[in-house]
Write a protein that holds these residues in place. Structure first.
Motif: not given
Length: 137
Positions: A118-119, A122-123, A125-126, A133-134
């Protein structure tokens, strides 16, 4: 379809941890978490190895800069060393491969590896310009 013994161990162990998991093939299971569908793949003849994937994290189109897409995939893999970002056709997938002592150790690692994937998403997509990203890795 009869799931192999290795995938059955993962399904039972993850089910006991309240994960939504089901066999989708003799060597694969689907883990659904917050509307994401991960795929866990094991081989009956290699109990020390498994692969956890999150397919289709990004869909390229005709306007997608392929060089940029490859650069971003490499950047994500450099930032999150365990994650592999693969571009196959128009789709981008993320995965992690792990060697373990057996299914019990594999089951114990899956929750953390789900967060790692998931990380990585997010990375990715950022870096593709979809917002920050969170920071969970």
């Amino acid at each position: 379809m009869q799931a192999n013994t290795q995938i059955e161990h993962y399904i039972e162990g993850l089910g006991a941890m309240d994960f939504q998991v089901e066999a989708i093939d003799t060597h694969a299971a689907r883990i659904t978490l917050e509307s994401l569908e991960f795929v866990l793949v094991v081989a009956e003849d290699e109990p020390a190895f498994f692969q956890l994937m999150l397919p289709g994290i990004w869909q390229a189109d005709a306007s997608t800069d392929r060089a940029q897409l490859l650069d971003i995939a490499n950047d994500v893999m450099n930032a999150i060393k365990a994650a592999k970002v693969v571009i196959h056709g128009e789709a981008v997938h993320v995965s992690v491969e792990q060697f373990v002592a057996g299914p019990e150790q594999g089951v114990a690692l899956v929750p953390g590896l789900l967060e790692l994937l998931r990380s990585a998403v997010a990375e990715f997509h950022e870096r593709m310009g979809m917002g920050e990203a969170p920071r969970i890795h």
